[in-house]
Design a protein around this motif. Structure first.
Motif, PDB file in Angstrom:
ATOM      1  N   PHE A  13      -6.755 -35.465 -38.915  1.00 14.12           N
ATOM      2  CA  PHE A  13      -6.349 -34.744 -40.113  1.00 14.12           C
ATOM      3  C   PHE A  13      -5.135 -35.405 -40.765  1.00 14.12           C
ATOM      4  O   PHE A  13      -4.208 -35.817 -40.086  1.00 14.12           O
ATOM      5  CB  PHE A  13      -5.983 -33.335 -39.646  1.00 14.12           C
ATOM      6  CG  PHE A  13      -5.522 -32.366 -40.697  1.00 14.12           C
ATOM      7  CD1 PHE A  13      -6.407 -31.853 -41.615  1.00 14.12           C
ATOM      8  CD2 PHE A  13      -4.203 -31.925 -40.710  1.00 14.12           C
ATOM      9  CE1 PHE A  13      -5.992 -30.916 -42.557  1.00 14.12           C
ATOM     10  CE2 PHE A  13      -3.778 -30.986 -41.644  1.00 14.12           C
ATOM     11  CZ  PHE A  13      -4.673 -30.488 -42.564  1.00 14.12           C
ATOM     12  N   ARG A  60       8.629 -22.713 -46.346  1.00 12.93           N
ATOM     13  CA  ARG A  60       8.294 -23.939 -45.622  1.00 12.93           C
ATOM     14  C   ARG A  60       9.551 -24.795 -45.652  1.00 12.93           C
ATOM     15  O   ARG A  60      10.281 -24.768 -46.634  1.00 12.93           O
ATOM     16  CB  ARG A  60       7.173 -24.720 -46.311  1.00 12.93           C
ATOM     17  CG  ARG A  60       5.857 -23.988 -46.412  1.00 12.93           C
ATOM     18  CD  ARG A  60       4.826 -24.870 -47.089  1.00 12.93           C
ATOM     19  NE  ARG A  60       4.483 -26.039 -46.316  1.00 12.93           N
ATOM     20  CZ  ARG A  60       3.420 -26.123 -45.506  1.00 12.93           C
ATOM     21  NH1 ARG A  60       2.602 -25.110 -45.377  1.00 12.93           N
ATOM     22  NH2 ARG A  60       3.181 -27.230 -44.836  1.00 12.93           N
ATOM     23  N   TRP A  79      -9.022 -23.542 -41.600  1.00 12.15           N
ATOM     24  CA  TRP A  79      -8.543 -22.161 -41.529  1.00 12.15           C
ATOM     25  C   TRP A  79      -9.759 -21.260 -41.414  1.00 12.15           C
ATOM     26  O   TRP A  79     -10.829 -21.569 -41.974  1.00 12.15           O
ATOM     27  CB  TRP A  79      -7.739 -21.799 -42.778  1.00 12.15           C
ATOM     28  CG  TRP A  79      -6.428 -22.512 -42.828  1.00 12.15           C
ATOM     29  CD1 TRP A  79      -6.174 -23.710 -43.433  1.00 12.15           C
ATOM     30  CD2 TRP A  79      -5.194 -22.092 -42.223  1.00 12.15           C
ATOM     31  NE1 TRP A  79      -4.856 -24.054 -43.252  1.00 12.15           N
ATOM     32  CE2 TRP A  79      -4.234 -23.082 -42.523  1.00 12.15           C
ATOM     33  CE3 TRP A  79      -4.808 -20.974 -41.476  1.00 12.15           C
ATOM     34  CZ2 TRP A  79      -2.902 -22.992 -42.101  1.00 12.15           C
ATOM     35  CZ3 TRP A  79      -3.488 -20.890 -41.058  1.00 12.15           C
ATOM     36  CH2 TRP A  79      -2.549 -21.887 -41.360  1.00 12.15           C
ATOM     37  N   ASP A 114       2.260 -19.661 -40.920  1.00 11.10           N
ATOM     38  CA  ASP A 114       2.437 -20.022 -42.335  1.00 11.10           C
ATOM     39  C   ASP A 114       2.411 -18.801 -43.249  1.00 11.10           C
ATOM     40  O   ASP A 114       1.871 -17.751 -42.895  1.00 11.10           O
ATOM     41  CB  ASP A 114       1.301 -20.952 -42.779  1.00 11.10           C
ATOM     42  CG  ASP A 114       1.554 -22.410 -42.419  1.00 11.10           C
ATOM     43  OD1 ASP A 114       2.557 -22.693 -41.739  1.00 11.10           O
ATOM     44  OD2 ASP A 114       0.732 -23.251 -42.832  1.00 11.10           O
ATOM     45  N   MET A 160      -9.798 -25.719 -46.928  1.00 11.68           N
ATOM     46  CA  MET A 160      -9.988 -25.789 -45.476  1.00 11.68           C
ATOM     47  C   MET A 160     -10.660 -24.508 -44.981  1.00 11.68           C
ATOM     48  O   MET A 160     -10.675 -24.244 -43.784  1.00 11.68           O
ATOM     49  CB  MET A 160      -8.636 -25.995 -44.787  1.00 11.68           C
ATOM     50  CG  MET A 160      -8.022 -27.377 -45.051  1.00 11.68           C
ATOM     51  SD  MET A 160      -6.235 -27.390 -44.750  1.00 11.68           S
ATOM     52  CE  MET A 160      -6.188 -27.366 -42.963  1.00 11.68           C
ATOM     53  N   HIS A 164      -5.404 -24.897 -48.392  1.00 14.07           N
ATOM     54  CA  HIS A 164      -5.882 -23.899 -47.431  1.00 14.07           C
ATOM     55  C   HIS A 164      -7.248 -23.357 -47.846  1.00 14.07           C
ATOM     56  O   HIS A 164      -8.142 -23.196 -47.016  1.00 14.07           O
ATOM     57  CB  HIS A 164      -4.875 -22.752 -47.285  1.00 14.07           C
ATOM     58  CG  HIS A 164      -3.636 -23.144 -46.544  1.00 14.07           C
ATOM     59  ND1 HIS A 164      -2.621 -22.265 -46.255  1.00 14.07           N
ATOM     60  CD2 HIS A 164      -3.238 -24.342 -46.012  1.00 14.07           C
ATOM     61  CE1 HIS A 164      -1.664 -22.895 -45.588  1.00 14.07           C
ATOM     62  NE2 HIS A 164      -2.012 -24.153 -45.444  1.00 14.07           N
ATOM     63  N   ILE A 186      -0.191 -20.559 -35.863  1.00 11.99           N
ATOM     64  CA  ILE A 186      -1.122 -21.658 -36.153  1.00 11.99           C
ATOM     65  C   ILE A 186      -1.406 -22.442 -34.872  1.00 11.99           C
ATOM     66  O   ILE A 186      -1.058 -22.002 -33.772  1.00 11.99           O
ATOM     67  CB  ILE A 186      -0.587 -22.565 -37.283  1.00 11.99           C
ATOM     68  CG1 ILE A 186       0.718 -23.256 -36.888  1.00 11.99           C
ATOM     69  CG2 ILE A 186      -0.408 -21.751 -38.557  1.00 11.99           C
ATOM     70  CD1 ILE A 186       1.166 -24.322 -37.880  1.00 11.99           C
ATOM     71  N   GLN A 208      -5.561 -20.741 -37.878  1.00 11.50           N
ATOM     72  CA  GLN A 208      -5.818 -22.176 -38.040  1.00 11.50           C
ATOM     73  C   GLN A 208      -6.608 -22.604 -36.812  1.00 11.50           C
ATOM     74  O   GLN A 208      -6.279 -22.182 -35.697  1.00 11.50           O
ATOM     75  CB  GLN A 208      -4.485 -22.918 -38.117  1.00 11.50           C
ATOM     76  CG  GLN A 208      -4.591 -24.325 -38.662  1.00 11.50           C
ATOM     77  CD  GLN A 208      -3.249 -25.027 -38.639  1.00 11.50           C
ATOM     78  OE1 GLN A 208      -2.460 -24.831 -37.716  1.00 11.50           O
ATOM     79  NE2 GLN A 208      -2.980 -25.853 -39.642  1.00 11.50           N
ATOM     80  N   TRP A 260      -2.419 -34.301 -43.451  1.00  6.72           N
ATOM     81  CA  TRP A 260      -1.884 -33.220 -44.281  1.00  6.72           C
ATOM     82  C   TRP A 260      -1.281 -33.792 -45.558  1.00  6.72           C
ATOM     83  O   TRP A 260      -0.791 -34.914 -45.573  1.00  6.72           O
ATOM     84  CB  TRP A 260      -0.851 -32.436 -43.467  1.00  6.72           C
ATOM     85  CG  TRP A 260      -0.138 -31.351 -44.227  1.00  6.72           C
ATOM     86  CD1 TRP A 260       1.208 -31.249 -44.435  1.00  6.72           C
ATOM     87  CD2 TRP A 260      -0.736 -30.217 -44.873  1.00  6.72           C
ATOM     88  NE1 TRP A 260       1.484 -30.128 -45.171  1.00  6.72           N
ATOM     89  CE2 TRP A 260       0.307 -29.471 -45.459  1.00  6.72           C
ATOM     90  CE3 TRP A 260      -2.052 -29.771 -45.019  1.00  6.72           C
ATOM     91  CZ2 TRP A 260       0.088 -28.308 -46.180  1.00  6.72           C
ATOM     92  CZ3 TRP A 260      -2.267 -28.603 -45.748  1.00  6.72           C
ATOM     93  CH2 TRP A 260      -1.208 -27.881 -46.311  1.00  6.72           C
TER      94      TRP A 260
HETATM   95  O1  LIG Z   1      -2.788 -26.223 -43.339  1.00 10.27           O
HETATM   96  C1  LIG Z   1      -1.811 -26.843 -42.943  1.00 10.27           C
HETATM   97  O2  LIG Z   1      -1.865 -27.922 -42.117  1.00 10.27           O
HETATM   98  C2  LIG Z   1      -0.517 -28.393 -41.916  1.00 10.27           C
HETATM   99  C3  LIG Z   1      -0.158 -28.359 -40.449  1.00 10.27           C
HETATM  100  O3  LIG Z   1      -0.255 -27.058 -39.954  1.00 10.27           O
HETATM  101  C4  LIG Z   1      -1.089 -29.237 -39.634  1.00 10.27           C
HETATM  102  O4  LIG Z   1      -0.835 -30.577 -39.893  1.00 10.27           O
HETATM  103  C5  LIG Z   1       0.297 -27.465 -42.682  1.00 10.27           C
HETATM  104  O5  LIG Z   1       1.604 -27.549 -42.749  1.00 10.27           O
HETATM  105  C6  LIG Z   1      -0.477 -26.559 -43.289  1.00 10.27           C
HETATM  106  O6  LIG Z   1      -0.058 -25.583 -44.070  1.00 10.27           O
END
Ligand SMILES: O=C1O[C@H]([C@@H](O)CO)C(O)=C1O
Length: 548
Positions: free
Chosen positions: A160, A284, A362, A444, A517, A514, A437, A353, A162
């Motif tokens: 993955f 965040r 998700w 989150d 995902m 999100h 998560i 997640q 991000w």
């Molecule tokens: O969906 C997400 O993935 C990343 C992390 O959780 C995995 O790399 C992140 O900050 C999100 O909000």
């Protein structure tokens, strides 16, 4: 009255934060044109897709589309994406005054800049419960230098990748990137950074001393939760998401993706200078400088930058502050429909997640939404039994002992595309349940947006929702009506709505990556009441064979 717009969607070179990028834009500008109507008007947008290689749709965020669900503009739910060189006509009623916006709802086109404001004034002769001398309308967003195709490929890759935090926060489509950082960024981006480009000149709000202004803000961010603040000025909140709220004086406003606010600001400070307007990241760990605009007292030079430091927002992780703020947003006494005191059905939606075949996704109640090729609404109306999984989507999560404070003990989920069928006119409670998560000690923020309806925000709580007790925490006296609500880390949020709008409606996390995902569900109600659909929205999946 009918408000008629003719739009072309194009790729466009633009420099939103002084770095040249390619946007998905409308009529050759950014942000998209502001739609302005009066309550009771019909809005008609003839949308022509001039993107050479991809489809497009536009969602009118906060407009309930009562009686016109095919105009909701949600790919795979209410219509097919409009093909290149084709036109789709959106026609709908602006039934309620308020601050709304519109944006792309196909792929990650919202993140590529496809958004603008939609403002509905009160009908002629009607009065608002407050007054002001002038108005500024501002769309807020976040901006990445990586294009959406690269972002999306990363999200769908193993391992993955991000998207990371945005490079810039934009106020009215304008930000100022530090050009000296451009050469340091890893490959792929256009190094054309020019701070004197007028496209990234800070937005200026020019005010006259002593007057009161209404500011409307809407957040179209792809990821960021924001805090909006004007140096030295208090804000009086009066409207949220197209509904009047009990006036609330604050120093600054938390605004999550998909939310809108109106507030009044009095130009009551030393008029011999200018002040900063700032947005900062909340929720965040921020890696993005504040987005800035200028609050300019006439006749001070509008472009003269305040000599002061931009005002500070509360700490990004001060969730107590955010929760206290969220709890203070309640309906204005005497306005809007009253909340039904009982519900007919309660659906609990666990947000997790997960891994699916090693991909990060998700899931809601362990199902990660993968949209079908045929729009749900057409599949339902024309009884296409193979177009999606007709088994009922899960009403709650299992096991009910699921520990929301820890990473999932079984991190694997499944993909799915089943829906929730609601009885027409049923009163439905939704309890959004957050969880840890995949990474330990992390949960989150998710702003959830419901299409086709407003809902009452009944309560925010911490930890796991307890069905035998926590309903006592519901505010049944003056809950705010909204279309987007925040789910705090490790918390729950309860909302109530009446399923009185025939159609199929998305309910999803408004964070663009999100959603892609899998973070969403679909509701359907009153399908048997729907009339004939505009056939131009059915050119995909199982319905395309019907086209002449
Ligand atoms: O969906 C997400 O993935 C990343 C992390 O959780 C995995 O790399 C992140 O900050 C999100 O909000």
């Amino acid at each position: 009255r009918t408000r008629h717009y003719k739009w072309q969607v194009n790729y466009l070179f633009w420099s939103p934060d002084c770095v040249e990028s390619v946007l998905v834009a409308i009529n050759g500008g950014f942000p998209g044109p502001t739609i302005r109507a009066e309550a009771g008007d019909t809005i008609v947008v003839e949308l022509e897709n001039k993107l050479p290689t991809e489809g497009v749709v536009i969602h009118w965020h906060g407009i309930r589309q009562r009686g016109t669900p095919w105009a909701d503009g949600t790919a795979s739910v209410t219509q097919c994406a409009i093909n290149p060189d084709e036109t789709y006509v959106y026609k709908f009623l602006a039934d309620k005054p308020g601050t709304y916006f519109y944006h792309g709802h196909y792929g990650m086109q919202r993140s590529a800049g496809l958004y603008g404001l939609l403002i509905v004034d009160v009908a002629k002769g009607e009065k608002e419960p407050f007054s002001y001398d002038g108005e500024f309308d501002i769309i807020l967003s976040d901006w990445w230098h990586k294009n959406i195709y690269e972002q999306m490929t990363g999200l769908y890759s193993k391992p993955f990748r991000w998207i990371g935090e945005p490079q810039s926060l934009l106020i009215a489509g304008r930000g100022q990137y530090n050009c000296s950082l451009v050469s340091a960024e890893a490959g792929g981006i256009n190094a054309n950074c020019n701070k004197t480009n007028q496209q990234c000149a800070p937005f200026v709000l020019s005010v006259e001393s002593g007057k009161t202004y209404r500011l409307r803000i809407a957040s179209a961010t792809a990821l960021s939760s924001l805090n909006f603040i004007i140096e030295g000025h208090k804000l009086l909140l009066v409207e949220a998401g197209g509904n009047y709220i009990e006036p609330l004086e604050v120093e600054n406003v938390d605004i999550y993706s998909g939310q809108t606010y109106s507030f009044l600001v009095k130009a009551d400070q030393d008029p011999s200078k200018n002040y900063w307007v700032a947005v900062n990241v909340r929720g965040r760990r921020p890696n993005t400088p504040p987005g800035l605009a200028i609050f300019n007292y006439i006749p001070t030079r509008p472009t003269s930058r305040p000599s002061t430091a931009p005002p500070a927002s509360p700490a990004w992780n001060d969730f107590a502050y955010s929760k206290a703020f969220a709890n203070k947003i309640v309906a204005r006494d005497g306005f809007g429909p009253r909340v039904p005191l009982k519900s007919d059905r309660a659906i609990v939606l666990l947000n997790t997640q997960n891994y699916i075949d090693g991909y990060i996704k998700w899931a809601i109640n362990n199902v990660s939404l993968v949209l079908p090729a045929t729009p749900y609404m057409a599949s339902l109306k024309y009884k296409l039994s193979n177009a999606f999984d007709h088994r009922a989507a899960p009403e709650t999560y299992s096991p009910n002992s699921y520990d929301i404070m820890r990473p999932p003990s079984n991190p694997n989920a499944a993909t799915g595309n089943s829906i929730y069928s609601l009885d027409f006119n049923a009163t439905v409670d939704l309890v959004l349940q957050n969880a840890n998560i995949l990474m330990p000690n992390s949960s989150d923020i998710h702003p959830w947006h419901l299409h086709g309806h407003d809902f009452w925000v009944l309560a925010y709580g911490n930890g796991a929702f307890n069905p035998s007790e926590d309903f006592r925490k519901f505010n049944l006296r003056n809950p705010a009506l909204q279309n987007t609500v925040v789910l705090f880390p490790y918390g729950w949020t309860a909302i109530r709505f009446v399923a009185d709008n025939a159609g199929a409606w998305a309910f999803h996390c408004h964070i663009e990556p999100h959603l892609h995902m899998g973070m969403g569900v679909v509701f359907a109600e009153g399908i048997e009441k729907l009339g004939k659909f505009p056939i131009s929205g059915l050119g995909c999946g199982e319905t395309k064979r019907w086209l002449p």
